[in-house]
Design an enzyme around this catalytic site. Structure first.
Site, mmCIF file in Angstrom:
data_model
loop_
_atom_site.group_PDB
_atom_site.id
_atom_site.type_symbol
_atom_site.label_atom_id
_atom_site.label_comp_id
_atom_site.label_asym_id
_atom_site.label_seq_id
_atom_site.Cartn_x
_atom_site.Cartn_y
_atom_site.Cartn_z
ATOM 1 N N PRO A 115 0.818 -1.226 0.000
ATOM 2 C CG PRO A 115 -0.338 -1.291 2.024
ATOM 3 C CD PRO A 115 0.653 -2.025 1.206
ATOM 4 C CD GLU A 118 1.007 -5.492 10.867
ATOM 5 O OE1 GLU A 118 0.843 -4.266 10.849
ATOM 6 O OE2 GLU A 118 0.080 -6.311 10.717
ATOM 7 N NE ARG A 127 -7.929 -5.932 -20.879
ATOM 8 C CZ ARG A 127 -8.147 -4.775 -21.482
ATOM 9 N NH1 ARG A 127 -7.350 -3.752 -21.267
ATOM 10 N NH2 ARG A 127 -9.148 -4.635 -22.322
ATOM 11 C CG ASP A 154 -9.363 -1.196 -22.841
ATOM 12 O OD1 ASP A 154 -10.303 -1.844 -23.299
ATOM 13 O OD2 ASP A 154 -8.235 -1.657 -22.613
#
Ligand code: ADE
Length: 234
Positions: free
Chosen positions: A94, A122, A160, A175
């Protein structure tokens, strides 16, 4: 392209790359995907991959040794500067820069070999970041229990975009995000479903009008849902 995934939960990936475009791309040898159990790169009896954090605190931290050994095995070196050209070692966490369509394009065009390290617990010992990682990537501002779902997201979004991975060359160009807008709405038969009708313009076959309608709808949807996209540079 070659993609290696490094994880303490290899079973998590058992079938996820066996469907649709990714499966086709693998069968066509556009991409080779291999999942590796981090524990295979341990040397102790208990196959230890994590330990308590120095300085105290909750949770466990993924240890350096198995990750360094794995990266050496997969790239031939533990010095980022000496990776073969086109090698990306990506840590999913993150704390990383946020993954966008643009990032997927960057990895699809520059990466001949991508190694994805799935973070856990963690965190991951920072020396992995310091010495091995070329890109630390987050898939969004929320916390997953590990990098595994994020690795799947990256693989899908990147594969893709590889040449010939999609049936039609134009599909990726149309897209969402490829022109900075969300995609327009789509309809298929029946034209009238329970009284909900397909917009007439799509049934009339005037291609210039259809293009105009699609562009207007994409813009309308983007304004309503993601106004930030209209204001951003890219
Ligand atoms: N691991 C935990 N949360 C994550 C996120 N948002 N993106 C990538 N890896 C993660």
């Amino acid at each position: 392209m070659k993609i290696d995934v490094l994880t303490i939960f290899p079973e998590f990936f058992r079938e996820v790359f066996d469907f649709g475009i990714i499966r086709r791309a693998r069968l066509a040898e556009i991409v080779g995907i291999n999942v590796h159990d981090l524990r295979e790169f341990t040397t102790d009896k208990h196959r230890t991959v994590d330990d308590r954090p120095f300085g105290g605190g909750d949770g466990m931290v993924l240890k350096c040794e198995p990750i360094f050994r794995a990266i050496e095995n997969l790239t031939g070196t533990t010095e980022r500067e000496n990776y073969p050209k086109g090698t990306k070692v990506i840590l999913l966490s993150p704390q990383g820069r946020v993954f966008k369509q643009e990032t997927a394009r960057e990895f699809a065009s520059e990466g001949g070999h991508i190694v994805l390290i799935c973070g856990r617990y963690e965190g991951v010992d920072e020396r992995v970041n310091d010495a091995l990682v070329t890109d630390e990537i987050s898939i969004g501002d929320y916390v997953l229990s590990g990098g595994e779902p994020a690795a799947i997201v990256l693989v899908d979004a990147i594969v893709r975009l590889l040449p010939n991975a999609l049936g039609s060359e134009t599909s990726a160009e149309n897209d969402s995000f490829s022109d900075g807008l969300l995609d327009c709405p789509h309809y298929t038969r029946p034209a009238d479903f329970r009284g909900m009708r397909t917009p007439e313009v799509l049934l009339e076959g005037n291609h210039a009008e259809i293009e105009k309608w699609r562009k207007a709808k994409a813009l309308e949807k983007t304004k309503k849902i993601r106004e930030d996209l209209l204001r951003s540079e890219k």
